[in-house]
Enzyme design. Structure first.
Site, PDB file in Angstrom:
ATOM      1  N   GLU B  50       0.794  -1.092   0.084  1.00  0.00           N
ATOM      2  CA  GLU B  50      -0.063   0.146   0.084  1.00  0.00           C
ATOM      3  C   GLU B  50       0.598   1.461   0.123  1.00  0.00           C
ATOM      4  OE1 GLU B  50      -0.741  -2.761   2.447  1.00  0.00           O
ATOM      5  OE2 GLU B  50      -2.688  -3.383   2.094  1.00  0.00           O
ATOM      6  N   PHE B 112     -11.921  -6.932  13.504  1.00  0.00           N
ATOM      7  CA  PHE B 112     -10.848  -7.235  12.863  1.00  0.00           C
ATOM      8  C   PHE B 112     -10.257  -5.957  12.067  1.00  0.00           C
ATOM      9  CE2 PHE B 112      -9.136  -9.602   8.802  1.00  0.00           C
ATOM     10  CZ  PHE B 112      -8.298  -9.858   9.320  1.00  0.00           C
ATOM     11  N   GLN B 113      -8.874  -5.976  11.342  1.00  0.00           N
ATOM     12  CA  GLN B 113      -8.865  -4.704  10.626  1.00  0.00           C
ATOM     13  C   GLN B 113      -9.470  -3.325  10.507  1.00  0.00           C
ATOM     14  OE1 GLN B 113      -8.767  -6.136   6.588  1.00  0.00           O
ATOM     15  NE2 GLN B 113      -6.413  -7.034   7.738  1.00  0.00           N
ATOM     16  N   LYS B 162     -17.760  -0.079   5.653  1.00  0.00           N
ATOM     17  CA  LYS B 162     -18.080  -1.215   4.166  1.00  0.00           C
ATOM     18  C   LYS B 162     -19.431  -0.716   4.264  1.00  0.00           C
ATOM     19  CE  LYS B 162     -17.591  -5.832   2.798  1.00  0.00           C
ATOM     20  NZ  LYS B 162     -17.067  -7.631   3.433  1.00  0.00           N
ATOM     21  N   MET B 473      24.433   8.510   3.080  1.00  0.00           N
ATOM     22  CA  MET B 473      24.049   9.820   3.513  1.00  0.00           C
ATOM     23  C   MET B 473      24.291   9.978   4.879  1.00  0.00           C
ATOM     24  SD  MET B 473      24.147  13.325   3.378  1.00  0.00           S
ATOM     25  CE  MET B 473      23.059  13.474   1.530  1.00  0.00           C
TER      26      MET B 473
END
Lengths: 158, 565
Positions: B50, B112-113, B162, B473
């Site tokens: 993602e 969940f999630q 949802k 760096m």
């Protein structure tokens, strides 16, 4: 920057919608600004709410606070008050065994009175400028206040 | 029209003219993905993480100027995307990022999630929404696109539960937006503009300080006009690279921590800073109290909060750069270009004293050579992205940029792993140009999974890995400021980058000589598939010049005759 910290009252008119208060407080914590007190209530017959924030900082910090607040999408207006009427309320609970006439006299001096008398305690209310509320709370210390609730300031431009 | 929330998302994207969406499906966003499956108006590019979906949308947006769109699921899908949101927020990139959320009835139950997505994105987006009713969706999405692209651009996050994507409601996208509380100030104050032009006319050593806001405002060509008609020298920030063409005589160079000697000295000696869409970032100013110490400041910016935030502006002008510069051009006859001739000569002397260069004094290839070489071979024909670190600074220093939106890099947040997915987004938006990503052996491993996306979607990004077996760096700072204690920066243990590319179906090259490099680049362009070109470069090369953190711009560490290590 710390040496010239000034106390400032900022009023913010915001759309009264979910999570708008978090946007404001997240901005203050995220950018390291102070909040001394914050009050919020809906403005009657509108979709807006008014927040009154007491903060402190240098001139530059205060300017950034007002600009950053204004940048938030739901913020309609930001007032950084110069000439204003400012009031704060404090409720204090005392044991009924304390000298009630003394307490009542002190309340009178600070725009206040006894608002509730119960079996064991009395409750007083004063409404005055924040600084005077500080003084009041100092003055009543010796009467053994059991609980103190301060409202935070509300303010209007003159 | 009565349609589902998921269909509304699709219809809104189509109405906004979206052609490409970068995303990754999951449970809470499945209703929307089901509608993506049924449509053919825009393409969906499935990244393999993602974070990469958002960086790809950023690259797409930066190169094209359009709003980038990314779609992800709830919980970990969203948290993975947060780095991209923060990156876009810091660099003012217009994005609309749509995330799924658990159904309304489960919000707050640790489902969940489930994660408080808008709570997390609040501090790293321009604005965000949690949609609680499908009837609000068209308005919210329309607002999201409008807010993302107007004013100071930025990412807008829309979180949709949802059940809202399943809900049927009336859809009408043809609505007037009524954002009483959001009205960006586009037109500059005419009186302030006139005063600013008077100040320019009266200055002896004025200097344009060009920032990334110019590119966001599509104002580079107007700015070029203003620079040329006034004859005033200009320095560019990292974010503004390409505003002026590299061969422009009035371009002094990039300023800041790794800016050129001439640019930093010009900024230290100027008597009037003309800041256009720049924000006086600490990597640019060095020690603030010493920055352009004897100069007045004109500051033009769309964001009032950027003005006088760090450096007090004598002539603040809030407005769109294109609009303000166009107005300034109308008053340009006030300015006598000849007056600045001595100042231009002073700056030329600075540039001759310590030109931006590097020594080719080692048997190993110098990383700067690779960047210069790509510039010679591809020049204007390539769009250039980078990851973060030494290679990024060398690219900003040595690539010959000739146009705005040619350089795509993570400036504000400094996100390692940005370059490769961003370059895919660039390629998806502008397929006719070659998309090159300069990267390091550290950065490329953050998001190297995107080889799969690039192979599948035929996005032939050429990743040039400047491999010094170091987190370069950080190693440079350790060498200079931590008495050579190279704590956890030695990357001697590495994958086989050639095999890594090949494992995904891409092509890999390992080169140790200049000749091999030329051949590899040519071959990669001809093969036209995603490539890793690993270049073994000098290990201990430092980015020079350098203003140590918190130091003054005029106190630079300069390139020594012989690099010692």
């Amino acid at each position: 920057m710390k040496d010239n910290n000034e106390r400032r009252v900022v009023s913010v008119i915001v759309v009264n919608e979910a999570s708008v208060l978090s946007r404001i407080t997240d901005l203050f914590s995220g950018r390291g600004y102070n909040i001394t007190s914050l009050t919020v209530a809906p403005i009657p017959e509108s979709k807006y709410s008014r927040l009154t924030i007491v903060t402190s900082g240098s001139v530059r910090v205060i300017e950034q606070i007002t600009k950053q607040l204004h940048k938030l999408i739901p913020v309609l207006r930001v007032y950084e008050h110069a000439d204003l009427v400012e009031k704060e309320m404090a409720l204090v609970k005392f044991p009924i065994t304390e000298n009630i006439s003394d307490i009542s006299a002190i309340c009178n001096a600070y725009n206040g009175k006894i608002v509730n008398v119960g079996h064991d305690v009395i409750i007083t209310m004063v409404t005055d400028e924040s600084k005077r509320v500080d003084h009041y709370l100092e003055a009543i210390k010796k009467y053994n206040p059991k609980e103190i609730a301060r409202s935070g300031a509300v303010a209007l431009e003159r | 029209m009565q349609i589902s929330g998921a269909q509304m998302v699709i219809e809104s994207l189509i109405a906004e003219g979206v052609e490409t969406v970068f995303g990754y499906p999951g449970g809470a966003i499945m209703n929307v993905y089901d509608e993506i499956y049924k449509q053919d108006k825009f393409q969906h590019i499935l990244t393999r993480h993602e974070q990469a979906a958002v960086h790809a949308a950023e690259g797409y947006s930066k190169v094209s100027g359009k709003v980038g769109v990314s779609m992800i699921t709830s919980g970990p899908g969203f948290t993975n995307a947060v780095t991209g949101l923060a990156d876009a927020y810091m660099d003012s990139i217009p994005l609309v990022v749509i995330s799924g959320q658990v159904p309304m009835s489960l919000i707050g139950t640790d489902a969940f999630q489930e994660i408080d997505a808008v709570g997390i994105s609040r501090s790293c987006t321009k604005h965000n929404y949690l949609v609680t009713d499908a009837k609000d969706l068209p308005r919210i999405l329309k607002e999201a696109f409008y807010i993302a692209r107007t004013g100071r651009p930025g990412p807008v996050h829309v979180d949709i539960p949802k059940d809202v994507t399943a809900q049927i409601a009336e859809f009408n996208y043809d609505i007037e937006l009524n954002l009483e509380t959001y009205k960006p100030h586009v037109k500059g104050n005419p009186r302030q503009i006139k005063k600013a032009m008077e100040a320019i006319a009266n200055a002896k050593r004025p200097l344009f300080y060009l920032g990334g806001g110019i590119i966001n405002a599509n104002a580079a060509y107007e700015v070029r006009d203003l620079v040329h008609t006034t004859g005033i020298p200009a320095v560019e920030t990292f974010m503004a690279r390409g505003t002026l063409s590299c061969d422009d005589k009035l371009l002094v160079g990039m300023l800041g921590m790794h800016g050129s000697y001439a640019a930093n000295m010009a900024m230290s000696e100027t008597d009037l800073v003309i800041a256009l869409g720049a924000r006086f970032d600490d990597r640019v100013t060095g020690k603030l109290s010493e920055f352009a110490k004897n100069a007045g400041v004109i500051h033009v910016d769309i964001d009032p909060a950027s003005i006088s935030k760090l450096v007090n502006a004598n002539y603040p002008i809030v407005g769109d750069i294109k609009n303000v510069v166009t107005e300034m051009l109308k008053l340009v006859s006030m300015v006598e270009s000849e007056n600045y001739e001595p100042w231009r000569e002073t700056i030329e002397n600075f540039a001759e004293l310590h030109p931006l260069t590097f020594h080719e004094d080692t048997p190993n290839i110098k990383p700067q050579w690779v960047i210069k070489r790509v510039g010679e071979l591809l020049g204007d024909n390539a769009n250039i992205s980078t990851d973060v670190g030494q290679h990024q600074m060398w690219t900003a220093q040595f690539y010959p940029f000739t146009r705005p939106r040619q350089f795509i890099s993570s400036g504000g947040l400094g996100t390692m792993g940005f370059g490769f997915p961003a370059a895919m987004g660039v390629k998806a938006a502008v397929p006719e140009k070659i998309s090159v990503n300069f990267t390091g052996d550290g950065s490329i491993l953050m998001n190297c999974q995107e080889l799969m996306t690039a192979v599948e979607k035929k996005l032939p990004v050429i990743n040039i890995i400047l491999n010094n077996n170091f987190l370069g760096m950080v190693r440079q700072w350790q060498t200079l400021f931590y008495n050579k204690r190279h704590s956890e920066t030695d990357l001697s243990v590495q994958p086989d980058f050639v095999k890594l590319a090949e494992a995904f179906g891409g092509i890999g090259y390992r080169v140790t000589t200049k000749k091999e490099f030329d051949a590899a680049l040519k071959d990669a362009i001809e093969k036209n598939i995603v490539a890793f070109i690993e270049v073994k470069v000098e290990r201990f090369e430092n980015v020079m010049p350098m203003v140590p953190s918190g130091g003054s711009l005029f106190n630079m560490m300069l390139l020594e005759k012989k690099e010692s290590e």
